[in-house]
Design a protein around this motif. Structure first.
Motif, PDB file in Angstrom:
ATOM      1  N   PHE A  13       1.658  11.796 -33.391  1.00 26.47           N
ATOM      2  CA  PHE A  13       3.462  11.252 -32.752  1.00 26.47           C
ATOM      3  C   PHE A  13       3.606  11.499 -31.735  1.00 26.47           C
ATOM      4  CE2 PHE A  13       7.807  11.611 -33.346  1.00 26.47           C
ATOM      5  CZ  PHE A  13       8.005  10.545 -33.743  1.00 26.47           C
ATOM      6  N   ALA A  14       3.690  13.051 -31.465  1.00 21.25           N
ATOM      7  CA  ALA A  14       4.160  13.537 -30.063  1.00 21.25           C
ATOM      8  C   ALA A  14       3.238  13.099 -28.682  1.00 21.25           C
ATOM      9  CB  ALA A  14       3.589  15.134 -30.163  1.00 21.25           C
ATOM     10  N   ARG A  15       1.792  12.177 -28.493  1.00 24.22           N
ATOM     11  CA  ARG A  15       1.217  11.397 -27.988  1.00 24.22           C
ATOM     12  C   ARG A  15       1.828  10.033 -28.043  1.00 24.22           C
ATOM     13  NH1 ARG A  15      -3.202   8.606 -29.849  1.00 24.22           N
ATOM     14  NH2 ARG A  15      -3.346  10.100 -30.673  1.00 24.22           N
ATOM     15  N   ALA A  16       2.156   9.244 -28.835  1.00 24.81           N
ATOM     16  CA  ALA A  16       2.542   8.233 -28.913  1.00 24.81           C
ATOM     17  C   ALA A  16       3.898   8.078 -28.217  1.00 24.81           C
ATOM     18  CB  ALA A  16       2.583   7.760 -30.275  1.00 24.81           C
ATOM     19  N   GLU A  46       6.352   6.692 -24.287  1.00 29.29           N
ATOM     20  CA  GLU A  46       7.189   5.638 -24.516  1.00 29.29           C
ATOM     21  C   GLU A  46       8.178   6.437 -23.417  1.00 29.29           C
ATOM     22  OE1 GLU A  46       8.979   6.406 -28.427  1.00 29.29           O
ATOM     23  OE2 GLU A  46       7.765   5.167 -29.559  1.00 29.29           O
ATOM     24  N   GLY A  47       7.713   8.289 -23.125  1.00 28.28           N
ATOM     25  CA  GLY A  47       8.102   8.201 -21.829  1.00 28.28           C
ATOM     26  C   GLY A  47       9.110   9.208 -21.961  1.00 28.28           C
ATOM     27  N   LEU A  48       9.248  10.053 -23.358  1.00 22.86           N
ATOM     28  CA  LEU A  48       9.463  10.939 -24.050  1.00 22.86           C
ATOM     29  C   LEU A  48       8.761  12.357 -23.484  1.00 22.86           C
ATOM     30  CD1 LEU A  48      11.012  10.170 -27.216  1.00 22.86           C
ATOM     31  CD2 LEU A  48      12.456  10.564 -24.333  1.00 22.86           C
ATOM     32  N   PRO A  49       9.135  13.260 -22.362  1.00 17.07           N
ATOM     33  CA  PRO A  49       7.868  14.723 -23.003  1.00 17.07           C
ATOM     34  C   PRO A  49       8.291  15.232 -24.733  1.00 17.07           C
ATOM     35  CG  PRO A  49      10.580  14.858 -21.665  1.00 17.07           C
ATOM     36  CD  PRO A  49      10.603  13.905 -22.827  1.00 17.07           C
ATOM     37  N   ALA A  50       7.204  14.797 -25.014  1.00 19.84           N
ATOM     38  CA  ALA A  50       7.301  15.908 -26.336  1.00 19.84           C
ATOM     39  C   ALA A  50       5.975  16.011 -26.818  1.00 19.84           C
ATOM     40  CB  ALA A  50       7.001  14.618 -27.184  1.00 19.84           C
ATOM     41  N   ALA A  54      17.377   9.107 -24.033  1.00 20.18           N
ATOM     42  CA  ALA A  54      16.125   9.133 -24.365  1.00 20.18           C
ATOM     43  C   ALA A  54      15.983   8.628 -25.950  1.00 20.18           C
ATOM     44  CB  ALA A  54      15.178   9.625 -23.793  1.00 20.18           C
ATOM     45  N   CYS A  55      16.814   9.463 -26.704  1.00 20.96           N
ATOM     46  CA  CYS A  55      15.910   9.252 -28.074  1.00 20.96           C
ATOM     47  C   CYS A  55      16.345   8.414 -28.602  1.00 20.96           C
ATOM     48  CB  CYS A  55      16.229  10.876 -28.950  1.00 20.96           C
ATOM     49  SG  CYS A  55      14.954  11.734 -28.088  1.00 20.96           S
ATOM     50  N   ALA A  56      17.682   8.435 -28.256  1.00 24.76           N
ATOM     51  CA  ALA A  56      18.806   6.840 -28.844  1.00 24.76           C
ATOM     52  C   ALA A  56      17.656   6.124 -28.814  1.00 24.76           C
ATOM     53  CB  ALA A  56      19.647   7.213 -28.095  1.00 24.76           C
TER      54      ALA A  56
END
Length: 75
Positions: free
Chosen positions: A24-27, A31-35, A61-63
């Motif tokens: 999930f973090a990789r996905a 998307e451009g989020l530093p998860a 970014a989350c929105a």
């Protein structure tokens, strides 16, 4: 304030060889989020989080991606 946004949580006792939190973090990174994945020992859950100073950039970014809820305090 040193906040974070929790994008998703996963139980620590997943099937052997399965890494749903990491996947999930990789996905989200795609998307451009530093998860990143952290362990919440109190709940025995893996949390996929985005760290942020005031949370405004992360919240936007989350929105945009439709994920997340803000959580105050240090991770």
């Amino acid at each position: 304030m040193n906040g974070r946004t929790v994008l998703e949580s996963f139980p620590a006792g997943g099937p052997r060889g399965s890494w749903p939190a990491e996947e999930f973090a990789r996905a989200r990174r795609m998307e451009g989020l530093p998860a990143e994945v952290v362990m919440d020992l109190a709940t025995d859950m893996f949390l996929v989080i985005v760290r942020g100073g005031d949370g405004s950039a992360d919240a936007a970014a989350c929105a945009r991606t439709g994920h997340g809820r803000a959580v105050g305090g240090a991770a």
